[in-house]
Design an enzyme around this catalytic site. Structure first.
Site, PDB file in Angstrom:
ATOM      1  N   LYS A  15       0.833  -1.216   0.000  1.00  0.00           N
ATOM      2  CA  LYS A  15       0.000   0.000   0.000  1.00  0.00           C
ATOM      3  C   LYS A  15       0.866   1.264   0.000  1.00  0.00           C
ATOM      4  O   LYS A  15       0.603   2.191  -0.761  1.00  0.00           O
ATOM      5  CB  LYS A  15      -0.931   0.020   1.231  1.00  0.00           C
ATOM      6  CG  LYS A  15      -1.832  -1.186   1.341  1.00  0.00           C
ATOM      7  CD  LYS A  15      -2.750  -1.079   2.542  1.00  0.00           C
ATOM      8  CE  LYS A  15      -2.024  -0.995   3.879  1.00  0.00           C
ATOM      9  NZ  LYS A  15      -1.267  -2.223   4.250  1.00  0.00           N
ATOM     10  N   ARG A  86      -9.588   0.312   9.073  1.00  0.00           N
ATOM     11  CA  ARG A  86      -9.070  -0.998   9.470  1.00  0.00           C
ATOM     12  C   ARG A  86     -10.092  -1.809  10.233  1.00  0.00           C
ATOM     13  O   ARG A  86      -9.804  -2.925  10.651  1.00  0.00           O
ATOM     14  CB  ARG A  86      -7.858  -0.810  10.365  1.00  0.00           C
ATOM     15  CG  ARG A  86      -6.581  -0.640   9.610  1.00  0.00           C
ATOM     16  CD  ARG A  86      -5.515  -0.382  10.632  1.00  0.00           C
ATOM     17  NE  ARG A  86      -4.336  -1.156  10.403  1.00  0.00           N
ATOM     18  CZ  ARG A  86      -3.325  -0.746   9.652  1.00  0.00           C
ATOM     19  NH1 ARG A  86      -3.372   0.394   9.023  1.00  0.00           N
ATOM     20  NH2 ARG A  86      -2.259  -1.489   9.541  1.00  0.00           N
ATOM     21  N   ARG A 120      11.766  -5.519   5.063  1.00  0.00           N
ATOM     22  CA  ARG A 120      11.620  -4.087   4.727  1.00  0.00           C
ATOM     23  C   ARG A 120      12.627  -3.232   5.486  1.00  0.00           C
ATOM     24  O   ARG A 120      12.877  -3.446   6.668  1.00  0.00           O
ATOM     25  CB  ARG A 120      10.216  -3.612   5.068  1.00  0.00           C
ATOM     26  CG  ARG A 120      10.083  -2.091   4.922  1.00  0.00           C
ATOM     27  CD  ARG A 120       8.684  -1.618   4.929  1.00  0.00           C
ATOM     28  NE  ARG A 120       7.943  -2.109   6.071  1.00  0.00           N
ATOM     29  CZ  ARG A 120       6.632  -1.951   6.213  1.00  0.00           C
ATOM     30  NH1 ARG A 120       5.934  -1.351   5.275  1.00  0.00           N
ATOM     31  NH2 ARG A 120       6.013  -2.411   7.271  1.00  0.00           N
ATOM     32  N   ARG A 149      11.672  -0.974  10.818  1.00  0.00           N
ATOM     33  CA  ARG A 149      10.577  -0.502  11.671  1.00  0.00           C
ATOM     34  C   ARG A 149      10.446  -1.390  12.897  1.00  0.00           C
ATOM     35  O   ARG A 149      10.631  -2.595  12.819  1.00  0.00           O
ATOM     36  CB  ARG A 149       9.264  -0.545  10.875  1.00  0.00           C
ATOM     37  CG  ARG A 149       8.748   0.816  10.492  1.00  0.00           C
ATOM     38  CD  ARG A 149       7.637   0.757   9.500  1.00  0.00           C
ATOM     39  NE  ARG A 149       6.420   0.078   9.969  1.00  0.00           N
ATOM     40  CZ  ARG A 149       5.293   0.059   9.284  1.00  0.00           C
ATOM     41  NH1 ARG A 149       5.219   0.670   8.107  1.00  0.00           N
ATOM     42  NH2 ARG A 149       4.233  -0.569   9.744  1.00  0.00           N
ATOM     43  N   ARG A 160       0.336  -8.605  13.738  1.00  0.00           N
ATOM     44  CA  ARG A 160      -0.345  -7.635  12.859  1.00  0.00           C
ATOM     45  C   ARG A 160      -1.225  -8.359  11.839  1.00  0.00           C
ATOM     46  O   ARG A 160      -2.322  -7.889  11.518  1.00  0.00           O
ATOM     47  CB  ARG A 160       0.690  -6.769  12.134  1.00  0.00           C
ATOM     48  CG  ARG A 160       1.334  -5.758  13.074  1.00  0.00           C
ATOM     49  CD  ARG A 160       2.611  -5.186  12.495  1.00  0.00           C
ATOM     50  NE  ARG A 160       2.424  -4.484  11.254  1.00  0.00           N
ATOM     51  CZ  ARG A 160       3.408  -4.248  10.373  1.00  0.00           C
ATOM     52  NH1 ARG A 160       4.639  -4.656  10.620  1.00  0.00           N
ATOM     53  NH2 ARG A 160       3.157  -3.600   9.269  1.00  0.00           N
TER      54      ARG A 160
HETATM   55  P1  AP5 Z   1       4.943  -1.549   1.782  1.00  0.00           P
HETATM   56  O1  AP5 Z   1       4.561  -0.810   0.549  1.00  0.00           O
HETATM   57  O2  AP5 Z   1       5.745  -0.813   2.807  1.00  0.00           O
HETATM   58  O3  AP5 Z   1       3.658  -2.281   2.411  1.00  0.00           O
HETATM   59  P2  AP5 Z   1       2.359  -1.702   3.146  1.00  0.00           P
HETATM   60  O4  AP5 Z   1       1.195  -2.406   2.562  1.00  0.00           O
HETATM   61  O5  AP5 Z   1       2.343  -0.204   3.123  1.00  0.00           O
HETATM   62  O6  AP5 Z   1       2.632  -2.264   4.595  1.00  0.00           O
HETATM   63  P3  AP5 Z   1       2.600  -1.566   6.010  1.00  0.00           P
HETATM   64  O7  AP5 Z   1       3.394  -2.444   6.928  1.00  0.00           O
HETATM   65  O8  AP5 Z   1       3.054  -0.137   5.946  1.00  0.00           O
HETATM   66  O9  AP5 Z   1       1.110  -1.655   6.315  1.00  0.00           O
HETATM   67  P4  AP5 Z   1       0.462  -1.703   7.672  1.00  0.00           P
HETATM   68  O10 AP5 Z   1      -0.931  -1.543   7.239  1.00  0.00           O
HETATM   69  O11 AP5 Z   1       0.740  -2.829   8.566  1.00  0.00           O
HETATM   70  O12 AP5 Z   1       1.208  -0.526   8.449  1.00  0.00           O
HETATM   71  P5  AP5 Z   1       0.749   0.916   8.835  1.00  0.00           P
HETATM   72  O13 AP5 Z   1       1.941   1.763   8.773  1.00  0.00           O
HETATM   73  O14 AP5 Z   1      -0.474   1.311   8.100  1.00  0.00           O
HETATM   74  O15 AP5 Z   1       5.756  -2.859   1.330  1.00  0.00           O
HETATM   75  C1  AP5 Z   1       6.286  -3.771   2.279  1.00  0.00           C
HETATM   76  C2  AP5 Z   1       7.656  -4.299   1.801  1.00  0.00           C
HETATM   77  O16 AP5 Z   1       7.484  -5.059   0.615  1.00  0.00           O
HETATM   78  C3  AP5 Z   1       8.692  -3.214   1.441  1.00  0.00           C
HETATM   79  O17 AP5 Z   1       9.957  -3.636   1.823  1.00  0.00           O
HETATM   80  C4  AP5 Z   1       8.603  -3.078  -0.082  1.00  0.00           C
HETATM   81  O18 AP5 Z   1       9.844  -2.679  -0.654  1.00  0.00           O
HETATM   82  C5  AP5 Z   1       8.220  -4.502  -0.482  1.00  0.00           C
HETATM   83  N1  AP5 Z   1       7.339  -4.514  -1.640  1.00  0.00           N
HETATM   84  C6  AP5 Z   1       6.273  -3.692  -1.906  1.00  0.00           C
HETATM   85  N2  AP5 Z   1       5.690  -4.039  -3.067  1.00  0.00           N
HETATM   86  C7  AP5 Z   1       6.385  -5.130  -3.535  1.00  0.00           C
HETATM   87  C8  AP5 Z   1       6.262  -5.956  -4.695  1.00  0.00           C
HETATM   88  N3  AP5 Z   1       5.310  -5.742  -5.610  1.00  0.00           N
HETATM   89  N4  AP5 Z   1       7.143  -6.974  -4.860  1.00  0.00           N
HETATM   90  C9  AP5 Z   1       8.131  -7.207  -3.920  1.00  0.00           C
HETATM   91  N5  AP5 Z   1       8.292  -6.438  -2.810  1.00  0.00           N
HETATM   92  C10 AP5 Z   1       7.429  -5.416  -2.622  1.00  0.00           C
HETATM   93  O19 AP5 Z   1       0.280   0.693  10.362  1.00  0.00           O
HETATM   94  C11 AP5 Z   1       1.211   0.440  11.402  1.00  0.00           C
HETATM   95  C12 AP5 Z   1       0.501   0.398  12.745  1.00  0.00           C
HETATM   96  O20 AP5 Z   1      -0.152   1.675  12.991  1.00  0.00           O
HETATM   97  C13 AP5 Z   1      -0.643  -0.615  12.875  1.00  0.00           C
HETATM   98  O21 AP5 Z   1      -0.171  -1.887  13.259  1.00  0.00           O
HETATM   99  C14 AP5 Z   1      -1.522   0.044  13.967  1.00  0.00           C
HETATM  100  O22 AP5 Z   1      -0.982  -0.144  15.240  1.00  0.00           O
HETATM  101  C15 AP5 Z   1      -1.417   1.519  13.629  1.00  0.00           C
HETATM  102  N6  AP5 Z   1      -2.481   1.974  12.698  1.00  0.00           N
HETATM  103  C16 AP5 Z   1      -2.317   2.442  11.433  1.00  0.00           C
HETATM  104  N7  AP5 Z   1      -3.495   2.763  10.882  1.00  0.00           N
HETATM  105  C17 AP5 Z   1      -4.441   2.491  11.829  1.00  0.00           C
HETATM  106  C18 AP5 Z   1      -5.858   2.587  11.857  1.00  0.00           C
HETATM  107  N8  AP5 Z   1      -6.551   3.020  10.786  1.00  0.00           N
HETATM  108  N9  AP5 Z   1      -6.497   2.211  12.982  1.00  0.00           N
HETATM  109  C19 AP5 Z   1      -5.834   1.791  14.056  1.00  0.00           C
HETATM  110  N10 AP5 Z   1      -4.490   1.655  14.108  1.00  0.00           N
HETATM  111  C20 AP5 Z   1      -3.795   2.007  12.997  1.00  0.00           C
END
Ligand code: AP5
Length: 202
Positions: A15, A86, A120, A149, A160
């Site tokens: 994402k 979420r 990552r 991270r 997660r």
């Molecule tokens: P990346 O693009 O970084 O993946 P992502 O889907 O953005 O994953 P996140 O870990 O950021 O999502 P998340 O939803 O868990 O975290 P968030 O920060 O929102 O790609 C991942 C890796 O794969 C990278 O190394 C990249 O290079 C590689 N990659 C990407 N595409 C690829 C491909 N096509 N092929 C190969 N490799 C690839 O949330 C973190 C925390 O915040 C949560 O756990 C929660 O505690 C809190 N939080 C956030 N939002 C909320 C909410 N709405 N409500 C409550 N708590 C929340």
């Protein structure tokens, strides 16, 4: 009117990677609750700090996250929304504050998600995302300053993914039932996935 895009997917589905590209392509805001919370991890709220939830892989309370999104969307014309909603309560709140033009779901298998997340690495200076196996920077100085991270260790990643299955998969089903969801296979190169998303949006 600029496009209002919701990008859904499990942790590690890509994402963040795709949202950055979409924001550049369509000149819209990238609204991400994850980055906003990471920038305010030690902020005191009546529920404690975001860090207490994030480092355990749990969801930060809705009241905190809803306010972040309301504020960010009120300042954006078009946007790509990443990391929210979420759970179904957040989805209901979102429908009260904005309309969406596209809902895109990036689908990726579980073991691939674990591989992507545990590998990552992030550049703290630019925010650029890399991966130990698939995508490392050529510049040695950049390589040396990459960080992992706090929530990308294998144990927290599994937590997660469990939280995602319990809380966020029902959100995917909700949009699917409403007929709004476009599912895209996210198991291809970042360029290929980006082309697939743009083909849907155009
Ligand atoms: P990346 O693009 O970084 O993946 P992502 O889907 O953005 O994953 P996140 O870990 O950021 O999502 P998340 O939803 O868990 O975290 P968030 O920060 O929102 O790609 C991942 C890796 O794969 C990278 O190394 C990249 O290079 C590689 N990659 C990407 N595409 C690829 C491909 N096509 N092929 C190969 N490799 C690839 O949330 C973190 C925390 O915040 C949560 O756990 C929660 O505690 C809190 N939080 C956030 N939002 C909320 C909410 N709405 N409500 C409550 N708590 C929340």
């Amino acid at each position: 009117m600029e496009p209002r895009i919701l990008l859904l997917g499990a942790p590690g589905a890509g994402k963040g990677t795709q949202s950055k590209r979409l924001a550049d392509e369509y000149d819209i805001e990238h609204v991400t609750t994850g980055d906003a919370l990471r920038a305010n991890k030690d902020m005191e709220t009546e529920y404690g700090t975001p860090r207490e939830y994030m480092d355990a892989g749990e969801l930060v309370p809705d009241a905190v996250v809803n306010e972040i999104v309301r504020e960010a969307l009120s300042n954006a014309d078009g946007y790509v929304l990443d990391g929210y909603p979420r759970n179904l309560e957040q989805a209901t709140y979102l429908s009260e504050i904005t309309d969406l033009d596209a809902v895109i779901y990036l689908s990726v298998g579980k073991e691939e998600l674990v591989r992507r997340l545990t590998g990552r690495r992030m550049d703290p200076e630019t925010g650029d995302i890399y991966h130990t196996e698939f995508n490392m920077p050529d510049d040695e100085a950049v390589r040396d300053r990459l960080v992992q991270r706090d929530d990308d260790t294998e144990d927290v990643v599994r937590d997660r993914l469990r939280v995602y299955e319990e809380n966020t998969e029902p959100v995917i089903e909700h949009y699917r039932e409403e007929g709004d969801l476009v599912e895209i296979d996210g198991e291809a190169s970042p360029d290929e996935v980006f082309e697939r998303i743009v083909a849907v949006l155009d």
